[in-house]
Design a protein around this motif. Structure first.
Motif, mmCIF file in Angstrom:
data_model
loop_
_atom_site.group_PDB
_atom_site.id
_atom_site.type_symbol
_atom_site.label_atom_id
_atom_site.label_comp_id
_atom_site.label_asym_id
_atom_site.label_seq_id
_atom_site.Cartn_x
_atom_site.Cartn_y
_atom_site.Cartn_z
ATOM 1 N N GLU A 232 74.937 30.638 77.276
ATOM 2 C CA GLU A 232 75.182 31.991 77.775
ATOM 3 C C GLU A 232 76.080 32.798 76.851
ATOM 4 N N ASP A 233 76.972 32.132 76.147
ATOM 5 C CA ASP A 233 77.889 32.836 75.265
ATOM 6 C C ASP A 233 77.212 33.338 73.987
ATOM 7 N N TRP A 234 75.948 32.945 73.786
ATOM 8 C CA TRP A 234 75.195 33.437 72.629
ATOM 9 C C TRP A 234 73.957 34.186 73.109
ATOM 10 N N GLY A 235 72.957 33.490 73.604
ATOM 11 C CA GLY A 235 71.826 34.110 74.282
ATOM 12 C C GLY A 235 70.926 34.975 73.436
ATOM 13 N N LYS A 236 70.786 34.662 72.169
ATOM 14 C CA LYS A 236 69.898 35.424 71.296
ATOM 15 C C LYS A 236 69.407 34.518 70.174
ATOM 16 N N PRO A 237 68.358 34.934 69.455
ATOM 17 C CA PRO A 237 67.818 34.064 68.405
ATOM 18 C C PRO A 237 68.812 33.838 67.266
ATOM 19 N N VAL A 238 68.637 32.709 66.590
ATOM 20 C CA VAL A 238 69.359 32.435 65.351
ATOM 21 C C VAL A 238 68.360 32.391 64.208
ATOM 22 N N GLY A 239 68.831 32.685 63.020
ATOM 23 C CA GLY A 239 68.024 32.456 61.830
ATOM 24 C C GLY A 239 68.257 31.045 61.336
ATOM 25 N N TYR A 240 67.263 30.440 60.709
ATOM 26 C CA TYR A 240 67.450 29.081 60.201
ATOM 27 C C TYR A 240 66.378 28.742 59.183
ATOM 28 N N GLN A 241 66.659 27.729 58.388
ATOM 29 C CA GLN A 241 65.680 27.161 57.467
ATOM 30 C C GLN A 241 65.883 25.660 57.418
ATOM 31 N N LEU A 242 64.788 24.920 57.358
ATOM 32 C CA LEU A 242 64.869 23.470 57.188
ATOM 33 C C LEU A 242 65.510 23.151 55.846
ATOM 34 N N VAL A 243 66.458 22.217 55.850
ATOM 35 C CA VAL A 243 67.056 21.832 54.575
ATOM 36 C C VAL A 243 66.091 20.988 53.745
ATOM 37 N N SER A 244 65.042 20.463 54.378
ATOM 38 C CA SER A 244 64.007 19.782 53.594
ATOM 39 C C SER A 244 63.292 20.750 52.665
ATOM 40 N N ASP A 245 63.328 22.043 52.990
ATOM 41 C CA ASP A 245 62.715 23.055 52.115
ATOM 42 C C ASP A 245 63.486 23.231 50.819
ATOM 43 N N VAL A 246 64.746 22.826 50.824
ATOM 44 C CA VAL A 246 65.587 23.040 49.642
ATOM 45 C C VAL A 246 66.109 21.716 49.075
ATOM 46 N N GLY A 247 65.324 20.649 49.263
ATOM 47 C CA GLY A 247 65.621 19.407 48.562
ATOM 48 C C GLY A 247 66.161 18.264 49.382
ATOM 49 N N TYR A 248 66.373 18.463 50.701
ATOM 50 C CA TYR A 248 66.866 17.365 51.529
ATOM 51 C C TYR A 248 65.669 16.492 51.910
ATOM 52 N N SER A 249 65.322 15.602 51.005
ATOM 53 C CA SER A 249 64.017 14.942 51.053
ATOM 54 C C SER A 249 64.016 13.581 51.710
ATOM 55 N N ILE A 250 65.128 13.147 52.301
ATOM 56 C CA ILE A 250 65.166 11.810 52.895
ATOM 57 C C ILE A 250 64.102 11.659 53.978
ATOM 58 N N TYR A 251 63.664 10.419 54.187
ATOM 59 C CA TYR A 251 62.855 10.109 55.368
ATOM 60 C C TYR A 251 63.816 9.982 56.553
ATOM 61 N N PRO A 252 63.643 10.806 57.586
ATOM 62 C CA PRO A 252 64.538 10.737 58.739
ATOM 63 C C PRO A 252 64.067 9.680 59.736
ATOM 64 N N GLU A 253 64.915 8.706 59.972
ATOM 65 C CA GLU A 253 64.671 7.701 61.003
ATOM 66 C C GLU A 253 63.338 6.953 60.841
ATOM 67 N N PRO A 254 62.948 6.577 59.618
ATOM 68 C CA PRO A 254 61.769 5.713 59.516
ATOM 69 C C PRO A 254 62.055 4.379 60.195
ATOM 70 N N LEU A 255 61.014 3.719 60.644
ATOM 71 C CA LEU A 255 61.191 2.458 61.356
ATOM 72 C C LEU A 255 61.334 1.333 60.342
ATOM 73 N N ALA A 256 62.405 0.574 60.483
ATOM 74 C CA ALA A 256 62.759 -0.432 59.487
ATOM 75 C C ALA A 256 62.977 -1.791 60.134
ATOM 76 N N VAL A 257 62.853 -2.820 59.301
ATOM 77 C CA VAL A 257 63.053 -4.215 59.704
ATOM 78 C C VAL A 257 64.091 -4.807 58.750
ATOM 79 N N ARG A 258 64.869 -5.753 59.228
ATOM 80 C CA ARG A 258 65.761 -6.468 58.319
ATOM 81 C C ARG A 258 64.962 -7.062 57.167
ATOM 82 N N ALA A 259 65.510 -7.015 55.975
ATOM 83 C CA ALA A 259 64.786 -7.529 54.815
ATOM 84 C C ALA A 259 64.454 -9.009 54.967
#
Length: 404
Positions: free
Chosen positions: A251-278
């Motif tokens: 309620e204290d904001w209540g309006k749109p924000v501007g934003y951009q994905l950081v993956s668009d500017v080089g944040y290329s990590i895989y987020p939360e891929p499913l992994a197993v112990r080596a």
């Protein structure tokens, strides 16, 4: 909803930056086997028919009787592929904070159970690799690529499939305060502070000349308070949550924000891929050859029909009662954003959903290891010793699975 009450929603961003500021702890916040279990929901058995014996969906003879999966944060729609597999006979343990039920894939009972555990405050913010090595019952964990690099020396994990193709992390800003800016470069051009919880994203932007050193501000506490009181700043967030929450639930904001994905500017990590112990790859290879394709398809199925998974996620958030709040509307917005923004899509290199691109993994190592060394998360010697190819495997991927 006031700023104070809604502040509980935003703690996830702090965990997202924790890989740079918190050393992997050996003191696990493990599930106490003797803790009293509180069952919030229980039914007499799954309503799904049994998988055909010996089929790709029959896990009874190849996987553990209970397939334990560990997430890195509270239940939310970005984790839908796991929660959507929990059958309707589930039980919720509100002491340990977990949900267990028949593992139901593509409408059939696979012959084993699934247990999904949340992360974040539920495990004292322990990194997922640490949890996986402290409790070897955990077969699958959601491990960001940068977290896998940090843990590679003592707690190595192998990513076996991605679920989110690109990170949903964003920088967000007030369009009115930044002359209608549509990109990070435009919004940051006036020298405004870039407020984050960790230093990887700002250092990445600094290396690209998008911001100046003087703009880096690592004081983000995971609440909307500063953004609301000082709309001149750029702030860390998630495309799958904050844009909806700020406009519709704050309620204290209540309006749109501007934003951009950081993956668009080089944040290329895989987020939360499913992994197993080596050290578990060989032991569970027969299971993974069936389970990984199930996880590939489960993410696609969840996004196409998310109602059951969302209902369970919202129920779990309420049952766990940790102070984290998450509405059905935010979950539905997350699903929409995952698809609309290309956060979930086929691997561009192969066209296969969930396959991990080796060239991208090498680029992640080249781009991010210097930041991790500078931050003290890994030593230069450890960085030099890491074989990036050891951190992922496409061995179990079904190359026929793709988003149409």
């Amino acid at each position: 909803m006031s700023t104070i009450s809604s502040a509980r929603r935003f703690r996830r961003a702090l965990a997202a930056g924790a890989v740079l500021s918190v050393a992997i702890s050996l003191a696990a916040c493990s599930s106490d086997a003797e803790s009293e279990e509180t069952e919030e929901t229980e039914s007499s058995g799954s309503s799904a028919p049994a998988a055909e014996a010996g089929s790709a969906l029959d896990l009874a003879d190849s996987c553990p009787a209970t397939v334990v999966m560990q997430q890195d944060w509270q239940p939310e729609a970005e984790h839908g592929a796991m929660y959507a597999l929990v059958g309707d006979d589930y039980t919720i343990d509100t002491e340990v904070k977990s949900v267990t039920g028949t593992l139901v894939a593509q409408g059939v009972d696979t012959g084993v159970d699934i247990e999904v555990r949340p992360g974040g405050p539920n495990v004292n913010f322990q990194p997922v690799p640490a949890l996986m090595y402290l409790d070897e019952d955990i077969l699958i964990g959601a491990v960001n690529t940068d977290a896998a690099i940090v843990a590679a020396d003592g707690q190595p994990t192998v990513a076996v499939t991605s679920q989110l193709t690109y990170s949903p992390q964003i920088l967000m800003w007030d369009p009115e305060s930044h002359d209608g800016a549509e990109t990070i470069a435009e919004a940051a051009a006036d020298g405004a502070p870039v407020v984050t919880a960790g230093d990887v994203i700002p250092n990445l932007l600094l290396s690209q000349g998008l911001i100046e050193q003087s703009q880096i501000d690592l004081s983000y506490e995971g609440t909307p308070s500063r953004f609301v009181s000082d709309p001149s700043i750029l702030q860390q967030g998630f495309a799958t949550a904050e844009p909806y929450i700020y406009e519709n639930e704050l309620e204290d904001w209540g309006k749109p924000v501007g934003y951009q994905l950081v993956s668009d500017v080089g944040y290329s990590i895989y987020p939360e891929p499913l992994a197993v112990r080596a050290d578990a790859i060989d032991e569970y290879s027969e299971c993974l050859s069936k389970l990984v394709p199930i996880m590939q398809q489960s993410q696609i199925d969840f996004l196409n029909d998310p109602d059951y998974g969302i209902a369970l996620i919202v129920e779990l958030v309420e049952a766990y009662d940790t102070g984290w709040t998450y509405s059905k509307e935010v979950a539905e917005f997350s699903v929409e954003q995952q698809m609309a923004l290309g956060i979930v899509e086929n691997d561009p290199a192969s066209g296969v959903f969930g396959q991990i691109d080796g060239d991208r993994m090498q680029a992640i190592a080249d781009d991010f290891m210097p930041f991790l060394v500078t931050a003290g998360s890994i030593s230069q010697a450890d960085a030099d010793a890491i074989d990036i190819e050891s951190l992922y495997s496409n061995e179990f991927i079904d190359s026929g699975i793709a988003i149409n």
